[in-house]
Design a protein around this motif. Structure first.
Motif, PDB file in Angstrom:
ATOM      1  N   SER A 203      -2.398  -1.893   2.034  1.00 31.26           N
ATOM      2  CA  SER A 203      -0.683  -1.773   1.833  1.00 31.26           C
ATOM      3  C   SER A 203       0.236  -2.823   1.356  1.00 31.26           C
ATOM      4  CB  SER A 203      -0.619  -1.844   3.458  1.00 31.26           C
ATOM      5  OG  SER A 203      -1.071  -1.982   4.018  1.00 31.26           O
TER       6      SER A 203
ATOM      7  N   ASP B  77      -1.224   5.620   3.446  1.00 29.33           N
ATOM      8  CA  ASP B  77      -1.839   3.971   4.512  1.00 29.33           C
ATOM      9  C   ASP B  77      -2.739   4.451   5.243  1.00 29.33           C
ATOM     10  OD1 ASP B  77      -1.714   1.764   4.433  1.00 29.33           O
ATOM     11  OD2 ASP B  77      -0.124   1.029   4.535  1.00 29.33           O
ATOM     12  N   GLU B  78      -4.306   4.597   5.368  1.00 22.95           N
ATOM     13  CA  GLU B  78      -4.955   4.698   6.435  1.00 22.95           C
ATOM     14  C   GLU B  78      -3.876   5.462   7.036  1.00 22.95           C
ATOM     15  OE1 GLU B  78      -6.332   1.429   7.928  1.00 22.95           O
ATOM     16  OE2 GLU B  78      -6.116   0.086   6.479  1.00 22.95           O
TER      17      GLU B  78
HETATM   18 MG   LIG Z   1      -2.915  -1.904   5.744  1.00 21.57          MG
END
Ligand SMILES: [Mg+2]
Ligand SMILES: Nc1ncnc2c1ncn2[C@@H]1O[C@H](COP(=O)(O)OP(=O)(O)OP(=O)(O)O)[C@@H](O)[C@H]1O
Lengths: 364, 258
Positions: free
Chosen positions: B58, B178-179
């Motif tokens: 991240s 991000d995910e």
């Molecule tokens: Mg992360």
């Protein structure tokens, strides 16, 4: 289908009488357990003990039109103190023949406030109407133009003064408080520490001392020959004081904002002011509506402290009528009356804020 | 997929990278989160980043649009270098869209307003144009009929699709994810992945942090494995999954693929 037809006759059955109507309500809410019934009885008894004499005094034995001397003979409330002195209570030392002017100003103010209750009416036009209204109200109060005799502001008093101090006080303190809260969150150390010092200093002193400073100490620092109107100085003190409290409430709302909101705004490319105005403040201010309204309500009531710098707000004018020998001793009636005025205003604010909260709710 | 001519086209053109990260280091206080990151992303390239929790995935992609500040090295996006210059940051943010794990929609605005906000205020697009644009992208992610609702009234999968559409409305050159599916209930993962796959087919440059290995296999040009703040391995998806070079990659894969 068949099942539905069979049950149809049950659909419109009335619920058993014992669960609806007054009896049902009383059963469900007052007597659902034995101790609840006991409490209900106890409270009814206490209410009876307290309310019965009050109603006797305030309504049944009350004097509505008699003079002060006659009032002293009877044991009931003497409401005639109100209408005998209503002009002084409401308008203070404003010259009686001109009292239609503050009255009109107040009517304009109330109409504007009521119109502003409805959020659907919020528009540029309403803003212009407010501006026009403010100018007309100022003109009515001050005079000196269009054949209106000029009335100096030291003759202003009563309800118009209270309303003026509070409406302008709250209207100015709110944005100032928001700005201070943003300053306190600022990454620039100078702005941050200045706002912290300001907020903490103001919150560290009582309003009375600020009013004293504005009335007595502040003029000492002004150059010779320059005077700033006393009402204006009190107004500024109220604004500065309230803003510090609003700032702390708003700061709480800002802190409750998830970091993700800032990040989403940043990643869209919004700048600081856009982020605050469009994303953060609308949400943060909404969260803190209830505590903000508490601050504003108490600020409204605190305007009555201006009596100590000899401004005649509605509480002071009421109190003054009590020094008239004819009406001496009827303070309960007089204070109940001003109490009602304050109550109506505060109630207006709190119901409006609750409505606003419901209207702004967006399902999360 | 990774041997399609498309990729060769991309790799054939030298030095046209849209994102260039050179010798990037970042610290949180004393903690060295990112160590010597080097990465070039070509236009239309799709990179999947994976790695254990806390490895700095991240943080790395957040550096690219300056949600995190780096302390050493260079990040150059479309020829603009990220520095403390606010103008550059604004320019880069306009070109880089970001989709978050927790959607981060603006709950006080309707779906439509969420989408038009950026175009209207950042790109100064007239309102009606911004609304047309928004409706176009909402149709694309198949939730046009929800335009007047508030985010709180949508399911997680729907919210994430709105978030993707919101980024697309800024017409970004690069999208960072991000995910994007890890906060979703399993039955909603697919609808979001489908949107991302169709985006990939249209040639969007994407960097995706995800543990959806199916997505990585079918969509990525390159898969990157990060551990302890370093890029341990970068490989084509086939090699990455079938013949990982590093032990740590093997270990990680054996853990997540069971
Ligand atoms: Mg992360
Ligand atoms: N704002 C911060 N301040 C201090 N440390 C941080 C901060 N953000 C992240 N870290 C730390 O940096 C490291 C990398 O975090 P990062 O969020 O980039 O990991 P990640 O690879 O995305 O992990 P995950 O899969 O859990 O999302 C972690 O050890 C984390 O604790």
């Amino acid at each position: 289908m068949a099942v539905i037809i069979h049950t149809e006759e049950h659909v419109n059955l009335k619920p058993p009488t014992s669960t609806t109507g007054i009896i049902g309500w009383v059963r469900a809410n007052l007597c659902n357990t034995w101790y609840n019934s006991l409490f209900s009885l106890l409270i009814i008894y206490i209410l009876w003990q307290v309310m019965a004499p009050f109603i006797n005094w305030a309504l049944i034995n009350a004097n509505w039109t008699s003079s002060g001397a006659e009032c002293h003979q009877s044991g009931g409330a003497c409401w005639s103190i109100i209408h005998a002195n209503i002009r002084f209570i409401l308008f203070g030392f404003y010259p009686p023949p001109e009292q239609w002017r503050p009255l009109t100003a107040m009517i304009i103010l109330f109409s504007l406030l009521i119109a502003s209750r409805n959020r659907n009416w919020w528009s540029k036009n309403l803003l212009y109407t407010w501006l026009a209204g403010l100018i007309i109200m100022g003109l009515l109060m001050k005079g000196g133009l269009f054949g209106l005799t000029s009335i100096e502001s030291d003759q202003w008093g009563g309800l118009p003064l209270t309303l003026m101090l509070s409406v302008f006080g709250l209207a100015a303190a709110y944005p100032l408080g928001v700005a201070l809260a943003l300053g306190r969150q600022s990454r620039l150390p100078v702005i941050k520490s200045l706002t912290v010092i300001y907020i903490e200093m103001i919150r560290g002193v009582p309003l009375i001392s600020l009013l004293f400073m504005s009335a007595i100490i502040f003029p000492l620092f002004l150059p010779e020959g320059i005077t700033i109107n006393k009402i204006l100085r009190a107004q500024v003190a109220i604004i500065m004081f309230t803003a510090a409290y609003v700032a702390e409430v708003v700061r709480g709302g800002l802190q409750a904002m998830p970091k993700g909101q800032y990040e989403a705004a940043d990643s869209l490319g919004l700048n600081y002011f856009q982020t605050m105005r469009l994303i953060i403040l609308p949400q943060a201010l909404k969260i803190v509506i209830p505590p903000t309204v508490s601050v504003l309500i108490s600020a409204f009531k605190d305007t009555s402290l201006v009596v100590i710098i000899a401004l005649y707000d509605v509480l002071k004018t009421t109190q003054s009528t009590l020094s008239n020998p004819q009406w001496m001793g009827f303070s309960t009636e007089a204070y109940l009356f001003v109490g009602m005025i304050y109550f109506v205003c505060c109630y207006f604010m709190s119901t409006w804020s609750r409505r606003l909260e419901i209207e702004l709710h967006t399902g999360r | 997929m990774n041997e399609s001519p498309k990729i060769e086209d991309i790799e054939a053109k030298p030095d046209n990278a849209i994102i260039k990260i050179i010798d990037l280091h970042k610290w949180f206080g004393d903690f060295h989160v990112l160590k010597d990151i080097n990465l070039e992303v070509k236009p239309q390239e799709r990179i999947v980043v994976c790695g254990p929790s806390g490895s700095g995935k991240s943080t790395m992609i957040r550096c690219i649009n300056r949600l995190e500040e780096h302390q050493r090295g260079q990040i150059i996006v479309d020829g603009v270098e990220l520095s403390n210059n606010l103008k550059n940051i604004e320019k880069i943010r306009e070109e880089v869209g970001m989709v978050f794990q927790h959607f981060n929609l603006f709950p006080h605005l309707t779906i439509l307003e969420n989408l038009t906000l950026g175009p209207i205020w950042v790109k100064k697009v007239p309102r009606h144009e911004a609304e047309e644009l928004a409706m176009y992208y909402l149709e694309k992610v198949q939730i046009a009929e929800q335009a007047k609702k508030f985010p709180g009234q949508l399911s997680g999968g729907q919210q994430q699709r709105v978030a993707i559409a919101r980024s697309l409305c800024m017409k970004p050159k690069v999208m960072l994810f991000d995910e994007p599916t890890s906060a979703l209930d399993p039955e909603m993962v697919k609808e979001v992945l489908d949107v991302m796959i169709s985006l990939a087919h249209e040639g969007m440059t994407m960097i995706v942090v995800t543990h959806e290995m199916g997505f990585a296999k079918s969509v990525a040009h390159r898969v990157m494995f990060m551990d302890e703040g370093r890029i341990v391995e970068t490989n084509t998806p086939d090699n990455f999954f079938d013949h990982p070079e590093h032990e740590r990659t093997q270990l990680f894969l054996s853990q997540i693929l069971h």
